[in-house]
Scaffold this active site. Structure first.
Site, PDB file in Angstrom:
ATOM      1  N   TYR A 250       0.843  -1.189   0.000  1.00  0.00           N
ATOM      2  CA  TYR A 250       0.000   0.000   0.000  1.00  0.00           C
ATOM      3  C   TYR A 250       0.885   1.249   0.000  1.00  0.00           C
ATOM      4  CZ  TYR A 250      -3.519  -3.316   1.739  1.00  0.00           C
ATOM      5  OH  TYR A 250      -4.356  -4.387   1.891  1.00  0.00           O
ATOM      6  N   HIS A 258      -6.229   1.773  -1.340  1.00  0.00           N
ATOM      7  CA  HIS A 258      -6.172   0.403  -1.842  1.00  0.00           C
ATOM      8  C   HIS A 258      -4.711   0.060  -2.128  1.00  0.00           C
ATOM      9  CE1 HIS A 258     -10.444  -0.326  -2.311  1.00  0.00           C
ATOM     10  NE2 HIS A 258     -10.584   0.835  -2.899  1.00  0.00           N
ATOM     11  N   LYS A 289      -3.965  -3.232  -9.870  1.00  0.00           N
ATOM     12  CA  LYS A 289      -2.692  -3.287  -9.157  1.00  0.00           C
ATOM     13  C   LYS A 289      -1.618  -3.645 -10.176  1.00  0.00           C
ATOM     14  CE  LYS A 289      -4.915  -5.156  -5.010  1.00  0.00           C
ATOM     15  NZ  LYS A 289      -5.928  -4.145  -5.155  1.00  0.00           N
TER      16      LYS A 289
END
Lengths: 318, 183
Positions: A250, A258, A289
């Site tokens: 993170y 997120h 991601k």
């Protein structure tokens, strides 16, 4: 590998982490807050709350720590490990002990409440004094009062100065008798049967230890080195298996952000298979991601900081 | 007699120097040229390594990008190889980069130029001025080509046994994902 079981003394400000069956736990809310806000370690809340049916959303203390989090805190000198007897049948408290512990807990809470109330009163008094000194309205009021007194005095027989209002008595702040959270425990800890002396100072300050054998292997050292390096870059690290990775990374507090990366740890000269790259890349693409490939190599001299990072994303074509 | 494959002929020195990547290099070069439509492709062996890369433009205004072809199931890619590739790229002089290969097929711009010039030679007086404009466009297009190299990013061209090529971008360091806005 020789395991150091002659522990160093924990520093006075060292946080105790209670080791239960090889898992580091935190049972105190202030300690949990300190670890979260100051040291970037959040752990996982696993305590269920009585009377709350939706347990998943409202888990509380204790907090369990990842092995990397526990080892990081010990190695950085922030915490020490206190092993607890894992066999509950020999250490369940008696009803008298339960009453005693409960009474102590209530007493501590009441002392804390009292000290907070006193602090509020003191703060309010200071704020009022500050306002009285600075306020224009107060100054005008004083002038008006002085004028009235002067007029009365001119009429004769009246004291020029009215008796001053008595200063508000400031109640001395009750000194709490809370024991400092340093190397002692709220309650007596049932010591571990194999290491009874470790229930009290000195505790485990050096790893690996027979009760916490991490890091032992090269992969363990790679995980810890990666974790430590990521924290040194002001990133936060959480558990990654539900996203198919070792860690979730993170950019800050996990309560605010997120995760940006799902990390994979590659140890030494392990092969990086293109098929794995495809899998890691696909995992990231659908979840906003990037993959983070962390390549660790053991440095000479035992230094564990040799971590190279590569960010992986689908190229968006082809 | 089996007709020679011009692409194989073009790439032969690199294919022979890097047999591990030969199949993936051939397939990904063709894919980049014909399907993905990159420009100015050239394949060569990175100096000081045993690894072949393809350089080319995704868009002519962008820097040259580096593509590393890989077969899907190879176990030859190790962290030390990645480190070597990035460090070689970081210090790669422009003199070590070969000139672009001739494209396998004409580009859209070239086809448009060809069609424009045919209209001129067919005797259309109005296109005289138009061809001058086209020449200006060509000059401008050449001036826009970015010859710098993106040395921090490698595109992995992963080739499977059915000739599918998937491309993944591998950047050195910790780089935020592209689809996350700045906070």
């Amino acid at each position: 590998m020789a395991i150091d079981i002659e522990p160093m003394l924990a520093s006075p400000s060292s946080i105790p982490i209670y080791l239960i069956n090889g898992v580091g736990t935190v049972w105190d809310a202030q300690v949990a807050a300190t670890l979260h806000c100051v040291h970037g370690i959040s752990g996982l809340r696993v305590g269920t709350l009585p009377g709350v049916s939706s347990q998943n959303g409202f888990l509380g203390l204790p907090i369990t720590l990842m092995q990397e989090e526990t080892a990081y805190l010990v190695r950085q000198g922030i915490a020490h490990l206190v092993p607890v007897n894992p066999n509950p049948t020999h250490s369940l408290p008696t009803s008298a002990e339960v009453q005693k512990y409960s009474a102590e807990r209530v007493r501590r809470l009441r002392e804390l409440e009292a000290s907070m109330r006193d602090l509020e009163v003191e703060n309010a008094r200071k704020a009022k004094a500050k306002f009285t000194q600075a306020g224009e309205a107060a100054a005008a009021k004083r002038e008006a009062r002085a004028r009235i007194r002067a007029e009365k005095a001119a009429k004769g027989g009246v004291e020029l100065f009215e008796p001053e209002e008595p200063a508000p008595t400031s109640k001395p702040i009750a000194k709490t008798s809370l024991e400092p959270l340093r190397g002692t425990h709220f309650h007596d800890i049932a010591p571990h049967p194999h290491f009874p002396a470790l229930a009290h100072l000195p505790s485990i300050t050096s790893l690996p230890h027979p009760l916490f054998p991490f890091p032992s292997s090269a992969r363990d050292r790679a995980l810890l080195a990666t974790f430590t390096r990521l924290l040194s870059l002001d990133l936060r690290v959480g558990l990654g298996p539900r996203f198919g990775g070792e860690f979730l990374v993170y950019p800050g507090d996990y309560l605010r952000y997120h995760a940006h990366y799902t990390s994979q740890v590659v140890v030494g000269e392990e092969a990086i298979r293109p098929a794995e790259i495809v899998a890691w890349g696909r995992l990231g693409t659908g979840t906003k991601k990037a993959g983070l490939i962390c390549c660790w190599e053991e440095e000479e001299g035992g230094e564990e900081d040799g971590v190279e990072f590569y960010s992986l994303e689908w190229a968006n074509f082809g | 007699m089996v007709p020679t494959d011009p692409l194989r002929t073009l790439l032969l020195p690199v294919l022979e120097a890097c047999p591990l990547q030969a199949g993936s290099l051939y397939t990904s070069y063709k894919d980049l040229s014909l399907s993905v439509e990159w420009h100015d492709l050239r394949a060569f062996v990175l100096p000081g390594t045993e690894w072949a890369v393809i350089l080319g433009h995704k868009k002519r205004q962008d820097p040259l990008r580096v593509v590393l072809p890989l077969p899907l199931h190879t176990t030859a890619l190790k962290p030390s190889i990645l480190k070597l590739i990035y460090s070689t790229l970081a210090s790669l002089p422009f003199s070590a980069i070969p000139v672009p290969d001739d494209p396998l097929v004409p580009s859209i711009e070239e086809v448009q130029r060809e069609m424009a010039s045919r209209r001129v030679t067919s005797g259309d007086a109005e296109t005289g001025e138009g061809s001058t404009e086209k020449e200006k466009d060509n000059g401008q297009e050449a001036a826009e080509v970015n010859e710098s190299i993106d040395r921090e990013t490698i595109y992995l061209a992963i080739v499977t046994s059915d000739s599918t090529v998937v491309y993944y971008k591998l950047s050195k360091g910790i780089k935020k994902p592209a689809d996350i806005p700045d906070e």
